[in-house]
Design a protein around this motif. Structure first.
Motif, PDB file in Angstrom:
ATOM      1  N   GLU A 174     -22.667 -23.380  14.265  1.00  0.00           N
ATOM      2  CA  GLU A 174     -21.678 -21.957  14.842  1.00  0.00           C
ATOM      3  C   GLU A 174     -23.498 -21.041  15.026  1.00  0.00           C
ATOM      4  O   GLU A 174     -22.801 -19.883  15.302  1.00  0.00           O
ATOM      5  N   LEU A 175     -24.613 -21.418  15.483  1.00  0.00           N
ATOM      6  CA  LEU A 175     -25.754 -21.093  15.444  1.00  0.00           C
ATOM      7  C   LEU A 175     -25.695 -20.769  17.315  1.00  0.00           C
ATOM      8  O   LEU A 175     -25.934 -19.744  17.332  1.00  0.00           O
ATOM      9  N   ILE A 176     -25.616 -21.666  17.710  1.00  0.00           N
ATOM     10  CA  ILE A 176     -25.011 -21.880  18.949  1.00  0.00           C
ATOM     11  C   ILE A 176     -23.847 -20.702  19.085  1.00  0.00           C
ATOM     12  O   ILE A 176     -24.091 -20.060  20.435  1.00  0.00           O
ATOM     13  N   THR A 177     -22.810 -20.843  18.797  1.00  0.00           N
ATOM     14  CA  THR A 177     -21.736 -19.039  18.755  1.00  0.00           C
ATOM     15  C   THR A 177     -22.360 -18.304  19.279  1.00  0.00           C
ATOM     16  O   THR A 177     -21.739 -17.319  19.757  1.00  0.00           O
ATOM     17  N   ALA A 178     -23.043 -18.522  17.645  1.00  0.00           N
ATOM     18  CA  ALA A 178     -23.463 -16.911  17.470  1.00  0.00           C
ATOM     19  C   ALA A 178     -24.615 -16.093  18.788  1.00  0.00           C
ATOM     20  O   ALA A 178     -24.496 -14.771  19.113  1.00  0.00           O
ATOM     21  N   ALA A 179     -25.468 -16.831  19.079  1.00  0.00           N
ATOM     22  CA  ALA A 179     -25.848 -17.526  20.414  1.00  0.00           C
ATOM     23  C   ALA A 179     -25.676 -16.594  21.989  1.00  0.00           C
ATOM     24  O   ALA A 179     -26.067 -15.806  22.447  1.00  0.00           O
ATOM     25  N   VAL A 180     -24.151 -17.169  22.045  1.00  0.00           N
ATOM     26  CA  VAL A 180     -24.150 -17.039  23.008  1.00  0.00           C
ATOM     27  C   VAL A 180     -22.997 -15.460  22.980  1.00  0.00           C
ATOM     28  O   VAL A 180     -23.073 -14.802  24.529  1.00  0.00           O
ATOM     29  N   ASP A 181     -22.481 -15.419  21.817  1.00  0.00           N
ATOM     30  CA  ASP A 181     -22.399 -14.132  21.804  1.00  0.00           C
ATOM     31  C   ASP A 181     -23.176 -12.747  21.724  1.00  0.00           C
ATOM     32  O   ASP A 181     -23.075 -11.701  22.966  1.00  0.00           O
ATOM     33  N   LEU A 182     -23.662 -13.106  21.647  1.00  0.00           N
ATOM     34  CA  LEU A 182     -25.383 -11.781  21.920  1.00  0.00           C
ATOM     35  C   LEU A 182     -25.800 -12.588  23.473  1.00  0.00           C
ATOM     36  O   LEU A 182     -26.091 -11.315  24.175  1.00  0.00           O
ATOM     37  N   ALA A 183     -25.849 -12.575  23.318  1.00  0.00           N
ATOM     38  CA  ALA A 183     -25.989 -13.533  25.298  1.00  0.00           C
ATOM     39  C   ALA A 183     -25.012 -12.350  25.883  1.00  0.00           C
ATOM     40  O   ALA A 183     -25.508 -12.033  27.318  1.00  0.00           O
TER      41      ALA A 183
END
Length: 229
Positions: free
Chosen positions: A68-77
């Motif tokens: 879930e954290l990685i998904t949020a990081a991908v979204d932001l990038a």
């Protein structure tokens, strides 16, 4: 002696209790940025917490798990990347979209592996891909042909970045791929047909982006076979 003036002195026989500093302030956004700072190839809940100077248990107040954290990081990038407007003919749309993806992955080592793992579902990345596909529809592609055209270029750019990627690498995926190929070149050349040696050396030692550009051109030429005239 003024009692107030001496009130800050430690009481004889009683150890001084250290004053604890204010705990670091974090929120969802700062955690996501910390994850990007750690690097997509090295994100763990512990690594992100250490980057922020907090206990890793604090992260679970905002994210249920690492994916879930990685998904949020991908979204932001993805959201902060520069994406071209889908303009011009279909070839320009796909070419510009692919190079924008190339720059995003080059700037974020490990991101290609996260996207290709299918363990995350980035709404931002999906929206960017959807815009490219619908632009092809608007230019006269059939639905399946539009999806196929996008998949061909999308899979190529992901594979180009993941070929030499290793978990936790400090260098970029594309740099790792180039390093591995150059390191293997000397040992491989004796077994290569002499007619191919100069060409292979030129390809391996040249800029990776130049070789990718040639691959992309071939794929786009192939798409022309079913693109609307």
């Amino acid at each position: 002696m003024n009692r107030a003036a001496g009130s800050n002195r430690p009481t004889p026989g009683r150890p001084r209790t250290p004053r604890l500093g204010r705990p670091p302030l974090v929120d969802r956004q700062s955690i996501v940025r910390a994850a990007i700072g750690v690097g997509f190839g090295a994100i763990t809940m512990t690594a992100v917490a250490e980057h922020l100077g907090i206990k890793h248990s604090t992260l679970y107040r905002y994210f249920a798990n690492r994916d879930e954290l990685i998904t949020a990081a991908v979204d932001l990038a993805v959201a902060e990347a520069s994406w071209p407007e889908p303009e011009g003919d279909w070839r320009n749309v796909l070419n510009e979209h692919t190079w924008a993806t190339f720059r995003l992955l080059d700037a974020n080592p490990g991101l290609a592996t996260q996207i290709g793992s299918l363990r995350i579902d980035s709404a931002a990345y999906g929206a960017v891909s959807h815009r490219a596909v619908t632009a092809l529809l608007d230019l006269g592609f059939g639905a399946e042909e539009a999806i196929l055209a996008h998949d061909l270029v999308h899979e190529q750019v992901l594979m180009f970045f993941t070929a030499g990627q290793r978990q936790g690498d400090a260098v970029g995926d594309i740099e790792r791929t180039a390093e591995l190929r150059r390191a293997m070149l000397e040992d491989a050349l004796p077994d290569v047909d002499p007619r191919l040696r100069d060409a292979l050396t030129h390809v391996v030692q040249g800029p990776p982006a130049d070789w990718f550009a040639r691959k992309l051109a071939v794929i786009l030429d192939g798409i022309a076979a079913f693109a609307p005239s």
